[in-house]
Every structure is written in C-alpha cells, then in structure tokens.
Design an enzyme around this catalytic site. Sequence first.
Site: not given
Lengths: 590, 317, 186
Positions: A347, A516-518
């Site tokens: 992100q 934590t937006h993988l």
Amino acid sequence: MSKTLPAVDVAIIGGGWTGSVIGKELAAAKQRVVVLERGEPRWPSPDFQAPTVHDELKYVRRHALHQNTATETFTFRNNPQQKALPMRRWQFAYPATHLGGAGSHWSGAYYRFDPTDFKIRSHYNNRYGAKIFDEDLTAQDWPLSYDELEPYFDRFDYLIGASGYAGNLKGQLQPGGNPFEPWRSRPYPNPPMKVPYAPALFGEAAAKLGYHPYVQPSALVTRPYINSEGLPMSACVYCGFCSNFGCEHFAKASPQVCVLPVAMKLPDFELRTGTHVLRVELTPDGKHARGVTYVDAAGEEVFQPANIVVLSAFSINNVRLLLLSKIGKPFDPATNTGVVGRNYTHQTTSGVNLFFEESFNINPFMGAGAVAVTMDDFSADNFDHGPHGFVGGGYLQIQVVSGAPISYHPTPRGTPGWGSEWKQAVRRYYNHSASITITGSAMPTRNSYLSLDPTYKDAWGQPLLRITYDLPDNDIRMSAFLTERGDQIGKAMRGVTLTEPGPRKRPFTATSYQSTHLTGGAAIGADPATSVVNRAGQCWDVPNVFVTGAALFPQNSGYNPTGTVGATAYWIAERILKDYLAAPGKLVQT
Amino acid sequence: MMLRRSSEEPVPAQHPPAPHRRRVWPVLLLMFGPVVVILAAVGVNMGRSWTSGDAVRAAAVTAPQMVDTGPAVSAGPAPQTSNQVAAAGAGQTPMPATPRPTVTSPTAEVVRMATDFSPARPTWEAALAAGSAEDGQRIVEVGIPGLVACSSCHGKAGIAPAGSPFPDLAGKQTEYIAKQLMDFRSGTRSHAVMTPIARSMKDSDVGAVAKYLGGLPVTEAPVRATGPARGESLDRVGDMALGLPACANCHGMGGTGIGPLLPSLAGEPAQYLIEQLHAFRTGNRSNDDGGVMRGFAKRLSEADIQALAQFYAASKQ
Amino acid sequence: MDAIASRLIPNDDLGPGAKEAGVTFFLDQQLAGGWGTGDHFYRQAPFEAGTPEQGYQLSFTPAQMFRLGLGKLDEASRSASKKGFAELSPADQDAMLKRMQAGELDFSPLPSAVFFQALLDGTMEGFFSDPIYGGNSGMAGWTLVGFPGAYASYANDIDRHGVAWTRPPVSIADAHAHGAAGEAHP
C-alpha cells in the site's frame, strides 16, 4: 506416516474473516466443514477484556496477536538482483495469528473498492489512452465488476454493522455523504462515528479548499446492533486501544464477534485450532486436491481428506501454500512466465506531520482504529489524471487511532531523539500534534512478486515466502502529488504552526510500518496466462481448490482491503454452493 | 423517521422515605403532588426520544436513511457551540418506490451526516461553568427556597444511609452529577422525584451542586467485593455467549468507577442498580452514550441483574 | 544502564527521567524473559549483512546484545579515559552516546549504532509502558506527556473538541488493586 482422519466435504485453511464466512455459509448448506486455524482460540470474553488488554507493550511491541517471526516470517529484497534476507522481526506489516487472524487486531477502516479499481486497465485506457500506463506496470482488470459484487458488499456490510452515511443510494447522490462513493443498494446499517478535534479541523480546512471531506466508514459499530447472523455488537467507546488489540467491547467487527458463534452451533461446522497446515495434497497427476496435511498441537502430522480445499490464510500466506503445494506454475520474472506469485503489492502510504499551537488539545489517546475525517477527491479516477501522468490515487485523512506513547511521541524534524531537548519537545507536542495520513494505490510490475525462498526455512522446515518488491515510478509520482495536496490542507488548518510532508520514496523499506495490506500473488482473472484463479476464485490448475482474500487482487486499490475481502468471500461461497457443487471437479463456468 | 413508542413501563413507584429523615413533607408533597404531571411529562418525553431500547436489527434496517431538508449542513463547518444533536437536522426522507418498513433509530437520537464535524457541547458543560461549590454545599445540606436539600434523600456528605434505596452521590464525579441532572431535565433520564427537582434547578444550581458533591471524599475505601459469583464474573470477564463485555471495562473492577462520566457502582443499593438496569432495558433511561447500556440491559436476564446488583452492593461492608 | 538511562531521558525540572522511572529494572525483567532470549526473533542462519531496507540481520538476541554492548561501552570508556561509563561526567557521557549513535565506536562484531538504537528503544519502552512491567514508575512517563493510561472509554469526551483532560493516569495495576485479579491471557 501421518495419521489420516475421516474425510470432510470442505477443509478451510485459516480461521480469519474469509475462513469464518465461507465456513459458515457452506456448513449452513450442509457441507461438512472443518476450519483449520494454526493459532489458539481468542474470544473477546474472556481473552480481550480490560484492563489487561490495554497494554501497548504486550500487543504492539511484543506482538501478542501477530504471527511470530521466530517460527515463520518472510524474506525480502527490493529486486531480483539482491539476495533476500529474512525479516527477523516485524516492522513493515503485522500478519496475525490466532483465531480471527488479522480480522481480530485490525483497525476497522472500511471501504469498498471503486468501480474503476475493478477495470483499471480498460478504464484508464479508455479515458486517457494506453500511454498513461508506464510500460513497467502489469496492472490488469478483474474479471468481475463492482456492480456484480455490490450485493455481496452489502451482505458483508450488514454482517459487520458498518458505520457510515451513504453518499450514493442506488445512483442518487445523498447530501451529507461522500459524493464520490460508488452506488450502494442500502444505507449503512449504523450511523457514522464521532469526530474528534483534529479530524474536524482537517475537514474544515479541506472543505474551505473546495474538497469533499466526510466521516470515514468503519467496522466499529456506533450503537447496539444485532447483525445479519443475529449476533450482538455494542458501540465503540473510543478507548484508543484498537489497532493491534482485540476489542473488549464487542464493537470492532471480527470473525469471533460477527460469525463464529453461529457457525459453531451448526452440526456440520468444526473449528480445529492449533493446526498448522503444511500443504495441500494433490493426486499424482497434480490436477486434483485430496485434502491437506497439517501438524497438530502435539506435533504429529495429520492428513485431513477433503473434497474441496479453501485457502483462507493471511493473504500472501495463501500464495505460499499454493507454491508449497505445487498448485499452478510459479511466476518467474526473468522469463515472464508462470502466474503464482505474480503482481504482489503493498500500500503506497505517506503522511504530513502537523504540529499545533499549545491551546489546541488534540487528545490523541481518544480514538479508535478507524475514527477519521477523510476525502476521496484524489482517490481512484475522481480527478483528471491527464496532466499528472500516473494511474491510481488515494485518500487523505486525519485518523485518530491511539496515543499509546511507546509508539507515539511525535517531535518536529531536527529534534534530537533523546536528552533534555527531546524531553521538552515531547512534552510540548504530545497533545498538540496530528498526522494527515495518505493511503494510496499500489501498482505491480514484473519485479514485484512472491516466490519461495531458496535459503531460509520456517520452524517446520519449509521454505519461507520471499517478497521481491519496490515501488514503481508511477507510485512515486502519485505519492508526491497526494502528499503535496495533504501539505496544502495541513497549512490551511486552524492551529497548525508547522507541517512536515513525507512522501513515499524509494527504495521500499521493510523497516517502517506501512499497513498490513499485502496483496496479490494469486490474481483473479479471465485468462489463465495472467491469473491464478478464475472468476469464482477457483484455481485454474486444480479446480477443487479455491483461494480467497487479498491474494486475489491483481493490484491494490487506494482503499483498505477488508470490505472487498469480505464481499469476495460471500461471492466465492455462493459460487461453490451454486456452481461448483453442480459439477464437482470441474472449472466453473460463470 | 417514524417514532415508535416503546412498551411503556410505568414510572417505578417511589419508595416511601424512612421516618427519621429530615424534611419528609417536601418530599411527600413532591411525590404525590405532581406524580400525575410527571407521568404525563415522562410519557411525552419517552415518545419524543427514540428510546425503544431495541438494538437495531440488521433485517429491519431497510428504510432509506435521512436526508437533511433543513438548513444546509455545509461540509466541514467551523466547530460550533451548537449541540451535535441539534446540528444534524431532522428532515424526513421521501419514501422510496418500493414501500419498506421504516427503521427506528433506537439509540441514536438522530442519524448524523458524514459531513457533520461539529463538536458536542453538552448542556452540562455550560451548567458547570456557573455556580460555586459553596453554593452547592448550601443546596446539598440545607436546601434553598424552592429546592429541597439533596441530603434529605442522599444523606449527609453525599452518602446515603445504609438500607436506603437512594444512590450515593459522594464518589461520583462532578461532570457525572451535572450530566445526570441535565438528563433528568431533558427526560433522557426520568424519575418521579428527581425530574421535577432537576427542572426547578437553574444551570448555576446544577453547577454548584455538582462541584460540591464531586469534591466530597469517599470516606470508605472500596473493599474486595464478595457478592454472587455470577455478578463477579460479569464484572470481570463478561459473557461471550451473550455478547457482554466485562462491566469492569468501563466501570472499573468491582465497580469502583473510572473517569468522569462512567459512574462507580460499588456500594450502591441493590434496588437502585436493579431499577437502573430495568430503566435501561425499557429505554426509560436513555442517557447512555451510544446506547450501550440499553443494549447490554436487553441481554441481561433477571437473574443476572440480581447477581450484578448484589455483587456491587456488597462492595462495601 | 542507569547512567545511560539518565542521559537518554534525564531527570530535570520537567519531571523524573528514565532512571527514576525504573527503566533499568524494566530492562532487566525484559531481557530475562522470553523476548530477551529471542522468542519473537527469527534466528535461523545464515546471518548476512543486508541493505538498510532489509533491517536487522545480526544473530544477537536482545539479551546477548545488551550484555555484549554494555560491556563494550564500558571498555571503550575505560580505554579513552580510564573511567567506566558510569563515572564520566554527564557531558562526556552524552558525547560518548552521540558517537555510539553515529556508529563511530567500535563494538565489533556489534555495530555501535545498532546497539544505541536498541538502548533507545528499550528506554522508550521502559519509560512509557504500563507500570506493571516495572518501568514508568509513578507513571512518570505518562505524566510527562499527558497519556491517561489504561483508561476505558472516551465516548463522552472525544467530540468535545479540545477538552482538557485533567485526570491522573491509570495503570492496569490500579484497576486490579480494586478488585479481584483478572485472568491473564497471552
């Protein structure tokens, strides 16, 4: 060698959002389901009750709900020329473990992807011409449209008790809402969150500049709510211990609050914790899954036969499972062949630190994960990209999450990091500071991908997942543009005496937190040459394996992923029930 | 938005005051004189405040949301002094083509718009700006013309006599007392005796009384509670199956109270606590922010309410 | 460690410093526990130097690093001035810490800048964590900045823009003191 259990209809890997939603849907339709969660049970009562949950050291610094790097982590490098090294401790993201997964410790910022996010390549080509895309970008369309997914977004909204005020009801713009919001069929089930001081000041300045600020939608309910499963939720009380913590108030939507208690009463649903799945087992020809092998709490290997396997682990852990199980052809950037691991992104975040006059009490400790005034004037394609020459966009907001001081003790640039001068500055600015945060889309390139690491292994002896990633020029230009707009707003805010813009720069670093937006690595698509799963989330190569979650995203939107993760979970559950089971073992034609 | 009257519970009958109390007669007069008036006033108030107490049900939320047809709420107004409730407007939305059941917004007075960033300036804040603790002491201890002494029910130094059904005021924070008095005035909290008293108080009286009482020491240190196990369990841990967080989260462990607007429960008369939980359950009391207490009260069985009340009452010897 | 803590966050007219707040005691507890022995640290070999973007790549657990680093710091002090670090004047201590921070001291195989960051991180944790861990003694850290601690709910205050919060801070231990001890869950 390993013990073999009686077969089930569906084995679901992971007890987070998608595993819980899909598990419940399938079990309610009389499929025998087992959800395999590697971690331990965690329930709001008793596990997240105050005062012990209000412990920054334990939950933020000692990672009480995060995946433990000691046993399993990722390796990382910026490009294929480097050697990837392990992330020996978490800094850049917080994958979770234990029941609920990241759905337990998340922040609750809640959005739907924009309609243009689903058709990014064709939309931008049509409006701006193909040259708007830098040559290195591998962004591609989804095989689904927003309109098709809208009923599933709606369903997830009412499962979680989304709080907000609709800006567009069935195509009718609504005064008081976000004018850029995509159409929705129903209002939000709950009203918007409260607005603290700093977000109000942001909104005031943004409006003066002609933008359209609004209260961010959230998964933190704002009043007592009985959700679509009949489960009760209570109002958020803005305790400021939200991100990284379990919620003691039954206010933050999580699988444990919103769906698992109902699922666990179904005769066909079983939750098994302490089960670490090693791989999906295939038939000798590699075309059909037989079930999964896991290590149980006693350390024994167990084979769980199943007719259908659903990958519901943390986004990119699903990609790792595909690679470990030899499902699909791994992507190789050198030859540009294969698909599994392709199009990984994160992100593109940035911010503007703000410092206020002493008379402005910001009270950063009064907050919650998603309390914000935000604006979409520069999200998606809501503005003319022509003069700027990049694709994508992002939202600008002030979000007041937490004042927990180990992590939050802001001082202006140039202040020493210690000593008396530091002490003075930290006292002056702790309650008189805020940040404009900017959350932007992330475009993939040929060299942003996932693969198995050749050197490093987890505690079970399996190769770690290797992340190869750096930001493309496109995203650097976008970040500079958005951050400058943020700085402009910061300078227009009452009480602000200093702004410090910090646009995202290269090289991408694993040493600072960037959400934590993988996402990506198992792209959903219409063409097996450029995707891992079809429209139904079904693996092209192994039709009885379904992949869920953010691994499906061919690129990341500027919006937070969970709304779209939840909608696609309901969509995939329905595809399994209505389409797959009508002709099991075959690729679904939808 | 259509108003829905909750099934109205009668205002609980006031317990007759103990014979040794001072100034019995003003209380009796207040009780029996205006009771009818009070009932009527409370009834109207209940209708006016959307306080059915039912948590909004997902299945029922199909009504279109409200659209402001009143004065335009511009995006991002400068923080105003207007009460947030008033600022959001109360326009009715036109019904959609497909008729749908309307939804009650049971706990939010009004559904705020996403472009409303105005601050809350609750009425008790203004009340606290006026009045002095010295004036407050006079009102509490001896009363003033038109205003009975608080101590006549709530006891000397704000500690109600043992066995009385009235809550202690000592140990409650200044802001809490001010808010409760303003809530009695507005009707989000109602009581046969307190409502007319609150309505006869000026803002400066409210401020004075709150400042004085909030400054009173709590003479007895809270002791470890030894009440029913179920009460202790709900206090400390909550109940997963009922979706109940621990009461201690907000009220402090053992109900000792933390913070200005979250009252202490320790040592309150059991009957008082039972009445309050009932009042939350029916919506007769609707002054809980966000409606949280009303939501919880609906999931507490009668046995749970008894257990909690006994537990907190036992927190003092 | 007391001496280091006293320089990183000194005792002054703004209030107690890290030493008075019990940071040394806090660190002793942490280093002796699971975190100190590396229970949240990927310790598999090979250990190779990486790019700055790849983060910490040394093999030292926190406990190993502190033991080694503190020893090296004292050694460096003695070899420069015949006095241990704790015996230097505050100004000399500051100068040494700055050099350590800049990576100019030789603590091989431990880069001095890496150790300095660990000291600073540990000091911040000890100064600002809940007092149940032994640091933030008397809530010195929270009082300095005005953090209310383990407080429950700001629902009534969050939209009273700019309200001054004047309540004393609350620790997890305070809450426990008044009632039965809560169950501890990891």
